[in-house]
Design a protein around this motif. Structure first.
Motif, PDB file in Angstrom:
ATOM      1  N   ALA A  26     -93.764  89.299  88.278  1.00  0.00           N
ATOM      2  CA  ALA A  26     -94.271  89.905  87.049  1.00  0.00           C
ATOM      3  C   ALA A  26     -95.769  89.642  86.896  1.00  0.00           C
ATOM      4  CB  ALA A  26     -93.512  89.372  85.842  1.00  0.00           C
ATOM      5  N   GLU A  27     -96.198  88.429  87.180  1.00  0.00           N
ATOM      6  CA  GLU A  27     -97.622  88.097  87.112  1.00  0.00           C
ATOM      7  C   GLU A  27     -98.415  88.942  88.096  1.00  0.00           C
ATOM      8  OE1 GLU A  27     -98.104  83.902  87.752  1.00  0.00           O
ATOM      9  OE2 GLU A  27     -97.024  83.374  85.921  1.00  0.00           O
ATOM     10  N   SER A  28     -97.894  89.099  89.305  1.00  0.00           N
ATOM     11  CA  SER A  28     -98.574  89.884  90.332  1.00  0.00           C
ATOM     12  C   SER A  28     -98.708  91.349  89.942  1.00  0.00           C
ATOM     13  CB  SER A  28     -97.826  89.799  91.665  1.00  0.00           C
ATOM     14  OG  SER A  28     -97.824  88.492  92.153  1.00  0.00           O
ATOM     15  N   LEU A  29     -97.682  91.869  89.263  1.00  0.00           N
ATOM     16  CA  LEU A  29     -97.676  93.275  88.870  1.00  0.00           C
ATOM     17  C   LEU A  29     -98.371  93.525  87.542  1.00  0.00           C
ATOM     18  CD1 LEU A  29     -93.976  94.204  89.741  1.00  0.00           C
ATOM     19  CD2 LEU A  29     -96.017  94.545  91.149  1.00  0.00           C
ATOM     20  N   GLY A  30     -98.573  92.470  86.765  1.00  0.00           N
ATOM     21  CA  GLY A  30     -99.177  92.613  85.447  1.00  0.00           C
ATOM     22  C   GLY A  30     -98.232  93.211  84.426  1.00  0.00           C
ATOM     23  N   VAL A  31     -96.940  92.846  84.547  1.00  0.00           N
ATOM     24  CA  VAL A  31     -95.924  93.350  83.623  1.00  0.00           C
ATOM     25  C   VAL A  31     -95.101  92.178  83.098  1.00  0.00           C
ATOM     26  CG1 VAL A  31     -95.782  95.603  84.767  1.00  0.00           C
ATOM     27  CG2 VAL A  31     -94.217  93.793  85.454  1.00  0.00           C
ATOM     28  N   GLU A  32     -94.262  92.471  82.124  1.00  0.00           N
ATOM     29  CA  GLU A  32     -93.377  91.444  81.563  1.00  0.00           C
ATOM     30  C   GLU A  32     -92.312  91.047  82.593  1.00  0.00           C
ATOM     31  OE1 GLU A  32     -93.543  89.963  78.537  1.00  0.00           O
ATOM     32  OE2 GLU A  32     -95.396  91.080  78.143  1.00  0.00           O
ATOM     33  N   GLN A  33     -91.858  89.811  82.493  1.00  0.00           N
ATOM     34  CA  GLN A  33     -90.801  89.334  83.386  1.00  0.00           C
ATOM     35  C   GLN A  33     -89.526  90.145  83.198  1.00  0.00           C
ATOM     36  OE1 GLN A  33     -90.105  85.131  83.184  1.00  0.00           O
ATOM     37  NE2 GLN A  33     -88.461  85.189  84.680  1.00  0.00           N
ATOM     38  N   SER A  34     -89.237  90.558  81.967  1.00  0.00           N
ATOM     39  CA  SER A  34     -88.027  91.345  81.716  1.00  0.00           C
ATOM     40  C   SER A  34     -88.088  92.699  82.426  1.00  0.00           C
ATOM     41  CB  SER A  34     -87.807  91.536  80.216  1.00  0.00           C
ATOM     42  OG  SER A  34     -88.896  92.227  79.636  1.00  0.00           O
ATOM     43  N   THR A  35     -89.269  93.297  82.487  1.00  0.00           N
ATOM     44  CA  THR A  35     -89.439  94.563  83.205  1.00  0.00           C
ATOM     45  C   THR A  35     -89.164  94.361  84.686  1.00  0.00           C
ATOM     46  OG1 THR A  35     -91.065  95.362  81.610  1.00  0.00           O
ATOM     47  CG2 THR A  35     -91.082  96.395  83.791  1.00  0.00           C
TER      48      THR A  35
END
Length: 75
Positions: A26-35
């Motif tokens: 999620a950090e690598s993608l720049g999105v929420e962990q839930s996503t």
């Protein structure tokens, strides 16, 4: 759920296969962990594994992950 690009979906699959946690992905993608978790579940339900077949186009990947539910929404 936030709609990811096919590039980010491929990246999430590759990072997951390399053993990264959903938090790190999620950090690598720049999105929420839930996503990230939701997409990884969809990827698993579609039976996809890394590496993807060479002939797996973005359109084919999208069709596997976001196939219609059989309802056209018209009543």
């Amino acid at each position: 759920m936030t709609r990811l690009t096919m590039r980010k979906i491929r990246l999430s699959l590759r990072l997951h296969a390399s053993g990264l946690s959903t938090r790190k992905i999620a950090e690598s993608l720049g999105v929420e962990q839930s996503t990230t978790c939701d997409y990884l579940k969809q990827i698993e339900r579609a039976g996809l594994r890394w590496p993807l077949a060479a002939e797996m186009t973005d359109a084919a990947l999208e069709a596997l992950l976001f196939h219609p539910t059989g309802q056209d929404g018209c009543r």
